[in-house]
Scaffold this motif. Structure first.
Motif, PDB file in Angstrom:
ATOM      1  N   ALA A 189       3.009  14.153 -18.381  1.00  0.00           N
ATOM      2  CA  ALA A 189       4.372  14.044 -18.082  1.00  0.00           C
ATOM      3  C   ALA A 189       5.142  14.498 -19.164  1.00  0.00           C
ATOM      4  CB  ALA A 189       4.555  12.274 -17.758  1.00  0.00           C
ATOM      5  N   GLN A 190       4.681  14.499 -20.347  1.00  0.00           N
ATOM      6  CA  GLN A 190       5.616  14.885 -21.641  1.00  0.00           C
ATOM      7  C   GLN A 190       5.449  16.198 -21.422  1.00  0.00           C
ATOM      8  OE1 GLN A 190       5.415  12.814 -25.363  1.00  0.00           O
ATOM      9  NE2 GLN A 190       4.883  14.656 -26.259  1.00  0.00           N
ATOM     10  N   GLY A 191       4.302  16.948 -21.332  1.00  0.00           N
ATOM     11  CA  GLY A 191       4.197  18.244 -21.407  1.00  0.00           C
ATOM     12  C   GLY A 191       4.833  19.188 -20.307  1.00  0.00           C
ATOM     13  N   ALA A 192       4.656  18.593 -19.204  1.00  0.00           N
ATOM     14  CA  ALA A 192       5.439  19.137 -18.057  1.00  0.00           C
ATOM     15  C   ALA A 192       6.990  19.168 -18.182  1.00  0.00           C
ATOM     16  CB  ALA A 192       5.052  18.395 -16.902  1.00  0.00           C
ATOM     17  N   THR A 237       8.610  18.923 -21.052  1.00  0.00           N
ATOM     18  CA  THR A 237       8.995  20.157 -21.946  1.00  0.00           C
ATOM     19  C   THR A 237       8.902  21.459 -21.558  1.00  0.00           C
ATOM     20  OG1 THR A 237       8.200  18.487 -24.022  1.00  0.00           O
ATOM     21  CG2 THR A 237       8.560  20.920 -24.489  1.00  0.00           C
ATOM     22  N   TYR A 238       7.972  21.686 -20.979  1.00  0.00           N
ATOM     23  CA  TYR A 238       7.961  23.001 -20.232  1.00  0.00           C
ATOM     24  C   TYR A 238       9.038  23.101 -19.316  1.00  0.00           C
ATOM     25  CZ  TYR A 238       6.193  26.838 -17.304  1.00  0.00           C
ATOM     26  OH  TYR A 238       6.165  27.989 -16.815  1.00  0.00           O
ATOM     27  N   TRP A 239       9.378  22.063 -18.424  1.00  0.00           N
ATOM     28  CA  TRP A 239      10.493  22.624 -17.478  1.00  0.00           C
ATOM     29  C   TRP A 239      11.780  22.782 -18.277  1.00  0.00           C
ATOM     30  CZ3 TRP A 239      14.899  19.534 -16.996  1.00  0.00           C
ATOM     31  CH2 TRP A 239      15.764  19.768 -15.679  1.00  0.00           C
ATOM     32  N   LEU A 240      12.013  21.953 -19.320  1.00  0.00           N
ATOM     33  CA  LEU A 240      13.264  22.107 -19.955  1.00  0.00           C
ATOM     34  C   LEU A 240      13.308  23.477 -20.681  1.00  0.00           C
ATOM     35  CD1 LEU A 240      15.673  20.814 -21.720  1.00  0.00           C
ATOM     36  CD2 LEU A 240      14.253  20.368 -23.692  1.00  0.00           C
ATOM     37  N   ARG A 282       0.849  -1.146  -0.083  1.00  0.00           N
ATOM     38  CA  ARG A 282      -0.015  -0.034   0.073  1.00  0.00           C
ATOM     39  C   ARG A 282       0.938   1.226  -0.177  1.00  0.00           C
ATOM     40  NH1 ARG A 282      -5.280  -1.404   0.852  1.00  0.00           N
ATOM     41  NH2 ARG A 282      -5.594  -3.387   1.604  1.00  0.00           N
ATOM     42  N   GLY A 283       0.573   2.134  -0.893  1.00  0.00           N
ATOM     43  CA  GLY A 283       1.224   3.325  -0.756  1.00  0.00           C
ATOM     44  C   GLY A 283       2.274   3.323  -2.088  1.00  0.00           C
ATOM     45  N   GLU A 284       2.437   2.211  -2.603  1.00  0.00           N
ATOM     46  CA  GLU A 284       3.533   2.197  -3.685  1.00  0.00           C
ATOM     47  C   GLU A 284       3.064   2.665  -4.974  1.00  0.00           C
ATOM     48  OE1 GLU A 284       6.581  -1.311  -2.146  1.00  0.00           O
ATOM     49  OE2 GLU A 284       5.296  -1.640  -3.831  1.00  0.00           O
ATOM     50  N   GLY A 285       1.606   2.945  -5.206  1.00  0.00           N
ATOM     51  CA  GLY A 285       0.881   3.306  -6.385  1.00  0.00           C
ATOM     52  C   GLY A 285       1.453   4.830  -7.020  1.00  0.00           C
ATOM     53  N   ARG A 286       1.476   5.583  -5.838  1.00  0.00           N
ATOM     54  CA  ARG A 286       1.866   6.952  -6.140  1.00  0.00           C
ATOM     55  C   ARG A 286       3.373   6.723  -6.545  1.00  0.00           C
ATOM     56  NH1 ARG A 286       4.244  11.442  -4.428  1.00  0.00           N
ATOM     57  NH2 ARG A 286       2.944  13.383  -4.741  1.00  0.00           N
ATOM     58  N   ALA A 287       4.062   6.127  -5.743  1.00  0.00           N
ATOM     59  CA  ALA A 287       5.496   6.027  -6.124  1.00  0.00           C
ATOM     60  C   ALA A 287       5.809   5.658  -7.680  1.00  0.00           C
ATOM     61  CB  ALA A 287       6.272   5.074  -5.459  1.00  0.00           C
ATOM     62  N   VAL A 288       5.168   4.796  -8.082  1.00  0.00           N
ATOM     63  CA  VAL A 288       5.081   4.377  -9.560  1.00  0.00           C
ATOM     64  C   VAL A 288       4.693   5.668 -10.554  1.00  0.00           C
ATOM     65  CG1 VAL A 288       4.182   2.734 -11.168  1.00  0.00           C
ATOM     66  CG2 VAL A 288       4.678   1.794  -8.874  1.00  0.00           C
ATOM     67  N   VAL A 289       3.710   6.114 -10.280  1.00  0.00           N
ATOM     68  CA  VAL A 289       3.285   7.404 -10.974  1.00  0.00           C
ATOM     69  C   VAL A 289       4.401   8.337 -10.952  1.00  0.00           C
ATOM     70  CG1 VAL A 289       1.500   9.266 -11.036  1.00  0.00           C
ATOM     71  CG2 VAL A 289       0.712   6.937 -10.488  1.00  0.00           C
ATOM     72  N   ALA A 290       4.976   8.562  -9.825  1.00  0.00           N
ATOM     73  CA  ALA A 290       5.949   9.508  -9.889  1.00  0.00           C
ATOM     74  C   ALA A 290       7.454   9.135 -10.497  1.00  0.00           C
ATOM     75  CB  ALA A 290       6.473   9.595  -8.125  1.00  0.00           C
ATOM     76  N   ALA A 291       7.597   7.764 -10.481  1.00  0.00           N
ATOM     77  CA  ALA A 291       8.604   7.085 -11.473  1.00  0.00           C
ATOM     78  C   ALA A 291       8.399   7.347 -12.814  1.00  0.00           C
ATOM     79  CB  ALA A 291       8.698   5.591 -11.343  1.00  0.00           C
ATOM     80  N   VAL A 292       7.100   7.377 -13.340  1.00  0.00           N
ATOM     81  CA  VAL A 292       6.571   7.496 -14.671  1.00  0.00           C
ATOM     82  C   VAL A 292       7.003   9.218 -15.071  1.00  0.00           C
ATOM     83  CG1 VAL A 292       5.000   7.678 -16.261  1.00  0.00           C
ATOM     84  CG2 VAL A 292       5.152   5.576 -15.114  1.00  0.00           C
ATOM     85  N   VAL A 293       6.655   9.900 -14.360  1.00  0.00           N
ATOM     86  CA  VAL A 293       6.585  11.418 -14.295  1.00  0.00           C
ATOM     87  C   VAL A 293       8.196  11.761 -14.254  1.00  0.00           C
ATOM     88  CG1 VAL A 293       6.264  13.445 -13.608  1.00  0.00           C
ATOM     89  CG2 VAL A 293       4.684  11.805 -13.409  1.00  0.00           C
TER      90      VAL A 293
END
Length: 222
Positions: free
Chosen positions: A178-181, A183-186, A98-109
């Motif tokens: 994720a891609q948009g963020a 590119t924006y950050w870059l 439990r709680g690892e779902g958010r970590a996976v989303v963070a890893a993708v981002v």
């Protein structure tokens, strides 16, 4: 095998290299030029000059500028896909706590942020190619995004219990955000650190996804 002797004229010659090493060097040179100048503004002469090889040597590795461009795109796409694969691996390997779902989303981002951080403007070869009017190029440029979306959809289908069509839409939304963020950050990060951007985008995505996790999802600590 090493590059043959240059007999094309006074062009400065770089050091002799094994074939695989020369190919890697040419890809690196082309990546830099295509990402900074754009496909249409770079010639094979430009690439040969920067790599300090003759055009015959360049053409032995890549028969045309388009072949070279596609090889660069494929290499960038493979790097991005590897990052996404590493991000979703914990869910598929299990057991998931439990709680690892958010970590996976963070890893993708983070995979997208890390990709543009390393690739810099060359990431636009995948995200904003200036030759996507060519069908052959468009298919190759879109391949990495499509494969990343497919892999994320695999996980979402299992975790949410939604049908594949729904999972595909959710995955496409995650990838686009994720891609948009990234590119924006870059281009306009305004001093924001990578981790802060990952945190913000993950919060946005996870708040929506958390309610979609199926009630009977088998957690490892259940």
């Amino acid at each position: 095998m090493t590059d043959a002797q240059d007999t094309s004229g006074p062009r400065a010659r770089g050091p002799r290299m094994a074939r695989a090493e020369r190919r890697s060097q040419l890809l690196a040179v082309a990546l830099d030029l295509f990402s900074t100048e754009g496909f249409h503004h770079v010639s094979m002469d430009d690439i040969a000059d920067r790599a300090e090889v003759s055009k015959p040597v360049l053409y032995r590795h890549f028969p045309s500028k388009l072949d070279l461009y596609l090889a660069v795109v494929d290499e960038q796409g493979a790097a991005l896909l590897s990052a996404v694969e590493r991000a979703v691996a914990p869910i598929e390997a299990g057991p998931v706590a439990r709680g690892e779902g958010r970590a996976v989303v963070a890893a993708v981002v983070h995979a997208y942020l890390a990709f543009v951080q390393v690739a810099g403007e060359s990431s636009t070869l995948l995200f904003e190619s200036d030759v996507t009017h060519d069908a052959q190029v468009r298919v190759r440029v879109e391949h990495a995004a499509a494969e990343a979306t497919r892999r994320i959809a695999d996980v979402l289908a299992a975790v949410t219990g939604r049908d594949r069509a729904d999972a595909d839409v959710l995955a496409a939304a995650l990838v686009a955000t994720a891609q948009g963020a990234a590119t924006y950050w870059l281009r306009r990060g305004d001093g924001q650190g990578v981790e802060r951007v990952v945190e913000l985008v993950t919060d946005l995505q996870w708040r929506g996804l958390a309610d979609l996790v199926r009630p009977d999802f088998p957690y490892g600590d259940a």
